[in-house]
Motif scaffolding. Structure first.
Motif, PDB file in Angstrom:
ATOM      1  N   ILE A 314      22.164  40.467  33.870  1.00  9.70           N
ATOM      2  CA  ILE A 314      21.464  39.355  34.009  1.00  9.70           C
ATOM      3  C   ILE A 314      23.289  38.511  35.342  1.00  9.70           C
ATOM      4  N   CYS A 315      22.291  37.813  36.562  1.00 10.17           N
ATOM      5  CA  CYS A 315      22.949  37.524  37.650  1.00 10.17           C
ATOM      6  C   CYS A 315      24.242  36.555  37.379  1.00 10.17           C
ATOM      7  N   THR A 316      23.906  36.169  36.279  1.00 12.59           N
ATOM      8  CA  THR A 316      25.498  34.980  36.241  1.00 12.59           C
ATOM      9  C   THR A 316      26.087  35.756  34.692  1.00 12.59           C
ATOM     10  N   ASP A 317      25.591  37.038  35.541  1.00 10.70           N
ATOM     11  CA  ASP A 317      27.400  37.499  33.884  1.00 10.70           C
ATOM     12  C   ASP A 317      27.244  38.598  35.429  1.00 10.70           C
ATOM     13  N   ASN A 318      26.727  39.514  36.195  1.00 13.23           N
ATOM     14  CA  ASN A 318      26.690  40.170  37.239  1.00 13.23           C
ATOM     15  C   ASN A 318      27.682  39.930  38.469  1.00 13.23           C
ATOM     16  N   ILE A 319      27.802  38.009  38.254  1.00 11.80           N
ATOM     17  CA  ILE A 319      28.475  38.218  39.217  1.00 11.80           C
ATOM     18  C   ILE A 319      29.443  37.991  39.605  1.00 11.80           C
ATOM     19  N   LYS A 320      30.251  37.636  38.445  1.00  8.71           N
ATOM     20  CA  LYS A 320      32.010  38.262  38.001  1.00  8.71           C
ATOM     21  C   LYS A 320      31.873  39.660  38.289  1.00  8.71           C
ATOM     22  N   SER A 321      31.381  40.643  38.188  1.00  6.45           N
ATOM     23  CA  SER A 321      31.902  41.665  38.952  1.00  6.45           C
ATOM     24  C   SER A 321      31.973  42.462  40.638  1.00  6.45           C
ATOM     25  N   LEU A 322      31.115  41.035  40.854  1.00 10.36           N
ATOM     26  CA  LEU A 322      30.637  40.379  42.347  1.00 10.36           C
ATOM     27  C   LEU A 322      32.211  39.767  42.970  1.00 10.36           C
ATOM     28  N   ALA A 323      32.240  38.974  42.406  1.00  2.16           N
ATOM     29  CA  ALA A 323      33.516  38.206  42.522  1.00  2.16           C
ATOM     30  C   ALA A 323      34.238  39.598  42.561  1.00  2.16           C
ATOM     31  N   MET A 324      34.800  41.196  41.920  1.00  5.25           N
ATOM     32  CA  MET A 324      35.939  41.405  42.361  1.00  5.25           C
ATOM     33  C   MET A 324      36.120  41.865  43.353  1.00  5.25           C
ATOM     34  N   VAL A 325      34.434  42.113  44.048  1.00  3.39           N
ATOM     35  CA  VAL A 325      34.386  42.416  45.390  1.00  3.39           C
ATOM     36  C   VAL A 325      34.929  41.721  46.513  1.00  3.39           C
ATOM     37  N   PHE A 326      34.523  40.746  46.205  1.00  9.75           N
ATOM     38  CA  PHE A 326      34.912  40.150  47.289  1.00  9.75           C
ATOM     39  C   PHE A 326      36.229  38.946  46.943  1.00  9.75           C
ATOM     40  N   GLY A 327      36.557  38.968  46.214  1.00 10.00           N
ATOM     41  CA  GLY A 327      37.995  38.850  45.954  1.00 10.00           C
ATOM     42  C   GLY A 327      38.948  39.539  46.685  1.00 10.00           C
ATOM     43  N   ALA A 328      38.463  40.857  46.426  1.00 12.54           N
ATOM     44  CA  ALA A 328      39.789  42.472  47.026  1.00 12.54           C
ATOM     45  C   ALA A 328      39.784  41.827  48.268  1.00 12.54           C
ATOM     46  N   ILE A 329      38.469  41.629  49.226  1.00 13.16           N
ATOM     47  CA  ILE A 329      38.068  41.620  50.578  1.00 13.16           C
ATOM     48  C   ILE A 329      39.379  41.085  51.091  1.00 13.16           C
ATOM     49  N   GLU A 330      39.190  39.682  50.322  1.00 12.86           N
ATOM     50  CA  GLU A 330      39.741  37.773  51.324  1.00 12.86           C
ATOM     51  C   GLU A 330      41.273  38.895  50.606  1.00 12.86           C
ATOM     52  N   SER A 331      41.774  39.057  50.101  1.00  8.27           N
ATOM     53  CA  SER A 331      43.561  39.439  49.389  1.00  8.27           C
ATOM     54  C   SER A 331      43.353  40.062  50.470  1.00  8.27           C
ATOM     55  N   ALA A 332      42.603  41.564  50.688  1.00 11.35           N
ATOM     56  CA  ALA A 332      42.893  42.313  51.793  1.00 11.35           C
ATOM     57  C   ALA A 332      42.558  41.819  53.315  1.00 11.35           C
ATOM     58  N   GLU A 333      42.286  40.928  53.618  1.00  7.00           N
ATOM     59  CA  GLU A 333      42.016  39.936  54.976  1.00  7.00           C
ATOM     60  C   GLU A 333      43.211  39.627  55.272  1.00  7.00           C
ATOM     61  N   SER A 334      43.807  38.139  54.343  1.00  9.22           N
ATOM     62  CA  SER A 334      44.433  37.568  54.200  1.00  9.22           C
ATOM     63  C   SER A 334      46.322  38.216  53.395  1.00  9.22           C
ATOM     64  N   GLY A 335      46.067  39.542  53.026  1.00  9.42           N
ATOM     65  CA  GLY A 335      47.602  39.903  52.906  1.00  9.42           C
ATOM     66  C   GLY A 335      47.754  38.603  51.166  1.00  9.42           C
ATOM     67  N   LYS A 336      47.091  38.384  50.348  1.00 10.60           N
ATOM     68  CA  LYS A 336      47.788  36.464  49.967  1.00 10.60           C
ATOM     69  C   LYS A 336      47.676  37.814  48.157  1.00 10.60           C
ATOM     70  N   THR A 337      47.594  37.007  47.409  1.00  9.80           N
ATOM     71  CA  THR A 337      46.947  37.595  46.189  1.00  9.80           C
ATOM     72  C   THR A 337      45.497  36.053  46.027  1.00  9.80           C
ATOM     73  N   VAL A 338      45.210  36.233  45.443  1.00  2.83           N
ATOM     74  CA  VAL A 338      43.666  35.470  45.478  1.00  2.83           C
ATOM     75  C   VAL A 338      43.272  35.216  44.136  1.00  2.83           C
ATOM     76  N   ASP A 339      42.726  33.758  43.537  1.00  4.49           N
ATOM     77  CA  ASP A 339      41.958  33.637  42.634  1.00  4.49           C
ATOM     78  C   ASP A 339      40.633  33.616  42.884  1.00  4.49           C
ATOM     79  N   ILE A 340      40.109  34.467  41.668  1.00  3.45           N
ATOM     80  CA  ILE A 340      38.575  34.908  41.506  1.00  3.45           C
ATOM     81  C   ILE A 340      38.061  34.043  41.138  1.00  3.45           C
TER      82      ILE A 340
END
Ligand code: NAD
Length: 342
Positions: A314-340
């Motif tokens: 269900i989307c309410t759960d799957n969004i947490k997996s997606l947040a791992m993707v976009f968190g990793a991208i944000e961290s790679a772009e900023s060079g910083k640790t990112v809260d998810i």
């Protein structure tokens, strides 16, 4: 008697080959419409499926108005998932969409909110969860044989020469592939992401335009640490598409190659510099539930629509997996640790 559920398919590209044969095997599903930006692609699918009289079009709204379906299957490209899902939910349809849920967290949140407002199911095809090997591993971990899990590592190394849009895509590994692995990490560990530090790069000699390798360290709930190392630009000694995993519990460890090969060792007794260990058999599930990739997931989704229950993806759960993707991208772009957050 099973009631008939009418279905419209949006997006008639290559992945529908994993969907359409399944719909024929599920009792009471009727394909009533085929939509694609390329009308010929939609018409071709309708004919191939054996329903040349189904409604065909390039405009989802018009096809929904003409067919009034119960369900929309979304097999469009990631950028189109939001418009297809919002249109379908607004029309009162349940939606099962291809991964990834959305092309941004902002879009994902809007889609989750729309499904809640509509009171309709929006679930995502995260087909690698519906694999008998991961179910067997999960059952073993849940038995407590290795104790509470503290650490999960996964390695993904495949020299994939796609030769198409992926060669030109930004964050290709994280966006297009790692969602499967991150979802598996959440499932295996039974935990959700808290923060991430990620380094992405394009190895020398790469045939990709942008970064095709990544290493990410996630802090997960319960203090667990999950590490991901991956590349689509790594020649030789390839891992499986499911990754090579090590799961460490307080009493032992499991190694899973991503296929039927898995081993476990647990502490036999506490003694000396390095404890003696017992090899432990990881039982095969006699009748595993929730297997069969696309097939099993689509079947479960239809059953949930019929019984008004919640699918595992269900989307309410799957969004947490997606947040791992976009968190990793944000961290790679900023060079910083990112809260998810999701
Ligand atoms: N679960 C898996 O293992 C897996 C594997 C491959 C692809 N996928 C996913 O499946 C989706 C589709 O991938 P594909 O390989 O079939 O791509 P594809 O390019 O072969 O097909 C996509 C189709 O969608 C159509 N389309 C685009 N925007 C549309 C819109 N707004 N309305 C209607 N049709 C639209 C395109 O014209 C095209 O025919 C992607 O989200 C991809 O990530 C999942």
């Amino acid at each position: 008697m099973t009631s008939t559920l009418k279905v419209v398919l949006a997006g008639c590209g290559s992945i529908t080959n994993a969907w359409l044969p399944v719909t024929k095997e599920i009792e009471g599903l009727q394909m009533v419409g085929f939509v694609d930006l390329i009308e010929d692609a939609a018409r071709k699918k309708a004919v191939e499926y054996g329903t040349p009289d189904a409604v065909v079009g390039t405009d989802l709204q018009k096809v929904l108005d003409a067919t009034n379906p119960d369900i929309v299957f979304d097999c469009t490209i990631p950028e189109a998932h939001i418009s297809v899902t919002l249109t379908a939910l607004k029309h009162g349809c349940h939606v099962l969409g291809e991964k990834p849920l959305a092309d941004s967290m902002d879009h994902a949140r809007k889609m989750v909110a729309a499904s809640q407002e509509a009171g309709k199911i929006y679930a995502v095809i995260q087909n690698r969860r519906y694999d008998p090997n991961i179910r067997r591993l999960k059952a073993f971990l849940e038995s407590g044989a290795v104790g509470d899990i503290t650490t999960v590592n996964s390695d993904f190394y495949i020299g994939a020469h796609f030769g198409g849009f992926r060669d030109r895509m930004k964050h290709v590994l994280l966006l297009d592939m790692a969602i499967h692995t991150f979802d598996a990490a959440r499932y295996i560990s039974g935990s959700d992401p808290v923060s991430v530090y990620c380094k992405e790069w394009n190895p020398a000699g790469s045939w990709y335009d942008h970064d095709a390798s990544a290493i990410a360290i996630y802090e997960m709930s319960n203090g667990l640490v999950y590490t991901y190392r991956g590349s689509w630009c790594a020649e030789g000694l390839k891992t499986t598409w499911e990754c090579d995993w090590r799961i460490i519990g307080q009493q032992g460890s499991v190694h899973w190659s991503g296929d039927q090969n898995m081993q476990a060792q647990v502490v036999a007794k506490t003694e000396g510099f390095i404890n003696p260990y017992d090899d432990v058999e990881i039982p095969s599930e006699p009748a595993p539930l929730k297997i069969g990739g696309h097939h099993g997931l689509i079947r479960d989704f239809v059953e949930c629509v019929r019984t008004n229950t919640i699918p595992e993806t269900i989307c309410t759960d799957n969004i947490k997996s997606l947040a791992m993707v976009f968190g990793a991208i944000e961290s790679a772009e900023s060079g910083k640790t990112v809260d998810i957050r999701w």
